[in-house]
Each structure stands twice: as C-alpha cells, then as structure tokens.
Design a protein around this motif. Structure first.
Motif, PDB file in Angstrom:
ATOM      1  N   ALA A  59     -32.068  39.660   9.534  1.00 43.01           N
ATOM      2  CA  ALA A  59     -32.984  39.018   8.592  1.00 43.01           C
ATOM      3  C   ALA A  59     -33.818  37.949   9.305  1.00 43.01           C
ATOM      4  O   ALA A  59     -35.017  37.816   9.057  1.00 43.01           O
ATOM      5  N   SER A  60     -33.183  37.214  10.202  1.00 46.02           N
ATOM      6  CA  SER A  60     -33.890  36.189  10.961  1.00 46.02           C
ATOM      7  C   SER A  60     -34.967  36.804  11.849  1.00 46.02           C
ATOM      8  O   SER A  60     -36.097  36.313  11.917  1.00 46.02           O
ATOM      9  N   VAL A  61     -34.618  37.889  12.522  1.00 43.68           N
ATOM     10  CA  VAL A  61     -35.588  38.559  13.396  1.00 43.68           C
ATOM     11  C   VAL A  61     -36.755  39.090  12.564  1.00 43.68           C
ATOM     12  O   VAL A  61     -37.919  38.963  12.953  1.00 43.68           O
ATOM     13  N   SER A  62     -36.461  39.668  11.411  1.00 44.06           N
ATOM     14  CA  SER A  62     -37.528  40.180  10.541  1.00 44.06           C
ATOM     15  C   SER A  62     -38.465  39.068  10.104  1.00 44.06           C
ATOM     16  O   SER A  62     -39.693  39.233  10.131  1.00 44.06           O
ATOM     17  N   ARG A  63     -37.906  37.926   9.719  1.00 47.48           N
ATOM     18  CA  ARG A  63     -38.742  36.791   9.313  1.00 47.48           C
ATOM     19  C   ARG A  63     -39.567  36.291  10.487  1.00 47.48           C
ATOM     20  O   ARG A  63     -40.744  35.946  10.350  1.00 47.48           O
ATOM     21  N   TRP A  64     -38.956  36.229  11.657  1.00 50.79           N
ATOM     22  CA  TRP A  64     -39.638  35.764  12.857  1.00 50.79           C
ATOM     23  C   TRP A  64     -40.796  36.685  13.204  1.00 50.79           C
ATOM     24  O   TRP A  64     -41.882  36.229  13.560  1.00 50.79           O
ATOM     25  N   ARG A  65     -40.591  37.988  13.078  1.00 48.66           N
ATOM     26  CA  ARG A  65     -41.665  38.946  13.371  1.00 48.66           C
ATOM     27  C   ARG A  65     -42.817  38.816  12.389  1.00 48.66           C
ATOM     28  O   ARG A  65     -43.964  38.993  12.760  1.00 48.66           O
ATOM     29  N   LYS A  66     -42.492  38.541  11.137  1.00 48.95           N
ATOM     30  CA  LYS A  66     -43.543  38.413  10.117  1.00 48.95           C
ATOM     31  C   LYS A  66     -44.372  37.144  10.317  1.00 48.95           C
ATOM     32  O   LYS A  66     -45.575  37.147  10.138  1.00 48.95           O
ATOM     33  N   THR A  67     -43.703  36.050  10.670  1.00 48.39           N
ATOM     34  CA  THR A  67     -44.412  34.772  10.778  1.00 48.39           C
ATOM     35  C   THR A  67     -44.841  34.467  12.202  1.00 48.39           C
ATOM     36  O   THR A  67     -45.645  33.569  12.414  1.00 48.39           O
ATOM     37  N   GLY A  68     -44.297  35.182  13.171  1.00 51.00           N
ATOM     38  CA  GLY A  68     -44.613  34.906  14.566  1.00 51.00           C
ATOM     39  C   GLY A  68     -43.891  33.673  15.046  1.00 51.00           C
ATOM     40  O   GLY A  68     -42.976  33.181  14.414  1.00 51.00           O
TER      41      GLY A  68
ATOM     42  N   LEU B  31     -32.790  36.900  18.903  1.00 57.24           N
ATOM     43  CA  LEU B  31     -31.570  37.569  19.370  1.00 57.24           C
ATOM     44  C   LEU B  31     -30.885  36.776  20.480  1.00 57.24           C
ATOM     45  O   LEU B  31     -29.660  36.684  20.520  1.00 57.24           O
ATOM     46  N   GLN B  32     -31.672  36.195  21.369  1.00 60.73           N
ATOM     47  CA  GLN B  32     -31.083  35.368  22.421  1.00 60.73           C
ATOM     48  C   GLN B  32     -30.447  34.120  21.822  1.00 60.73           C
ATOM     49  O   GLN B  32     -29.348  33.724  22.219  1.00 60.73           O
ATOM     50  N   ARG B  33     -31.135  33.495  20.865  1.00 63.96           N
ATOM     51  CA  ARG B  33     -30.588  32.306  20.213  1.00 63.96           C
ATOM     52  C   ARG B  33     -29.278  32.643  19.507  1.00 63.96           C
ATOM     53  O   ARG B  33     -28.289  31.920  19.608  1.00 63.96           O
ATOM     54  N   ALA B  34     -29.263  33.773  18.797  1.00 67.35           N
ATOM     55  CA  ALA B  34     -28.045  34.184  18.097  1.00 67.35           C
ATOM     56  C   ALA B  34     -26.917  34.439  19.093  1.00 67.35           C
ATOM     57  O   ALA B  34     -25.769  34.039  18.850  1.00 67.35           O
ATOM     58  N   ALA B  35     -27.227  35.076  20.209  1.00 61.80           N
ATOM     59  CA  ALA B  35     -26.194  35.355  21.219  1.00 61.80           C
ATOM     60  C   ALA B  35     -25.621  34.057  21.780  1.00 61.80           C
ATOM     61  O   ALA B  35     -24.404  33.933  21.968  1.00 61.80           O
ATOM     62  N   VAL B  36     -26.486  33.078  22.033  1.00 59.39           N
ATOM     63  CA  VAL B  36     -26.023  31.780  22.552  1.00 59.39           C
ATOM     64  C   VAL B  36     -25.161  31.068  21.517  1.00 59.39           C
ATOM     65  O   VAL B  36     -24.110  30.515  21.843  1.00 59.39           O
ATOM     66  N   VAL B  37     -25.588  31.088  20.265  1.00 59.87           N
ATOM     67  CA  VAL B  37     -24.796  30.450  19.198  1.00 59.87           C
ATOM     68  C   VAL B  37     -23.427  31.122  19.083  1.00 59.87           C
ATOM     69  O   VAL B  37     -22.394  30.445  19.013  1.00 59.87           O
ATOM     70  N   LEU B  38     -23.415  32.444  19.077  1.00 60.44           N
ATOM     71  CA  LEU B  38     -22.145  33.159  18.959  1.00 60.44           C
ATOM     72  C   LEU B  38     -21.241  32.901  20.166  1.00 60.44           C
ATOM     73  O   LEU B  38     -20.026  32.761  20.027  1.00 60.44           O
TER      74      LEU B  38
END
Length: 166
Positions: A69-78, A118-125
């Motif tokens: 969902a985060s990636v989708s929002r990021w793609r829509k808003t840039g 995706l990189q941010r999520a990987a670092v958080v995880l």
C-alpha cells in the motif's frame, strides 16, 4: 484459538494494531498515510483471515500488505514532499539553524525517509524489528536474496548520504 494464538480477527486487530501503525509510520513517514495503509491491509486481511492464519504468517502477510500500500501511494504521488512556501519567508531575518544538535536517531530517521519504500521497509524490518532476512523476504513478498539486496542498497545509500560524516 488459532494457530498463531489469536481468537479471532477482532482479537488480532486489538492486539496488533498499535504495532502495525508504528510499522506503517516508519515505512511511510506520514501519520495519515500510515493509518490508511494499516486500514487497507486489515480490510484485505478480513476476507482471507482463515487462510492466512492457516499459513502461520499473519504478521508477514499484513506487513507485506502495508508495504504494498505504501509503494502504491508513493508511485501515485511520486517523491514529492510538501514544504513551506519559500516566498512566505522572504524578507524575514535569518537565524542560525539549530538542527546540528539533533540526536543520531533523528538524523537516521531523516536519512531513511529519503529511501525508496521497499528499501525503507527492509531497513525497518531488519534493524527496528530485528527480523532475519528470511522473514523480511516473506514480509516483502520477495526472495531472501532480494531482501538482502534491499538492505545492502539502503545501507549503501545511507553511507553515501552521510558522506564524510561519522
């Protein structure tokens, strides 16, 4: 009681919603987007609840949904980050910027928010949730090698952002 220890979907939401919102905020760096991502993930989980519980990976499924969902929002808003109108500050007297005294955690957060989702999520995880790469891969819906690659590339970008600093 399910295999994961949750009595029902409602029980899962009650017990995990705060942690899910915290994870979503760390991924999105925006309170309202985080709440929306969690809500979207839970709405998607409800009709699949029994199957996801049987798989034994409810948190991984929800984390992956939040990241998607985060990636989708990021793609829509840039990569647009709203800032104050610079014209409104013209004519004001400038004062020294006190941000050089900000602690390391805040600096790390500011650096991480510039990473791709995706990189941010990987670092958080990896570093916030202390998950092994196999679980990161499951949460992101990738292979373990791709999860390692996301973390490696994120760390390389963070090192580059720091330049000659610590």
């Amino acid at each position: 009681m399910t295999e994961e220890g949750y009595e029902s979907f409602d029980d899962y939401v009650r017990r995990r919603s705060v942690a899910l919102q915290r994870f979503a905020y760390l991924v999105t760096h925006h309170r309202e987007d985080a709440l929306d991502c969690v809500q979207d993930a839970l709405v998607g989980l409800l009709p699949k609840w029994d199957a996801v519980v049987r798989s034994g990976h409810v948190d991984a499924y929800v984390n992956r949904s939040i990241v998607n969902a985060s990636v989708s929002r990021w793609r829509k808003t840039g990569r647009v980050t709203p800032v104050a109108d610079p014209v409104a500050d013209w004519g004001r007297e400038r004062t020294p910027d006190p941000t050089h005294e900000v602690d390391d955690a805040d600096q790390a957060w500011r650096l991480c928010r510039d990473l791709p989702p995706l990189q941010r999520a990987a670092v958080v995880l990896r570093f916030y949730h202390d998950l092994p790469f196999a679980e990161i891969a499951l949460a992101l819906g990738t292979t373990e090698a791709t999860a390692r690659s996301h973390v490696f590339r994120a760390l390389a970008a963070l090192r580059k952002s720091l330049g000659g600093e610590r």
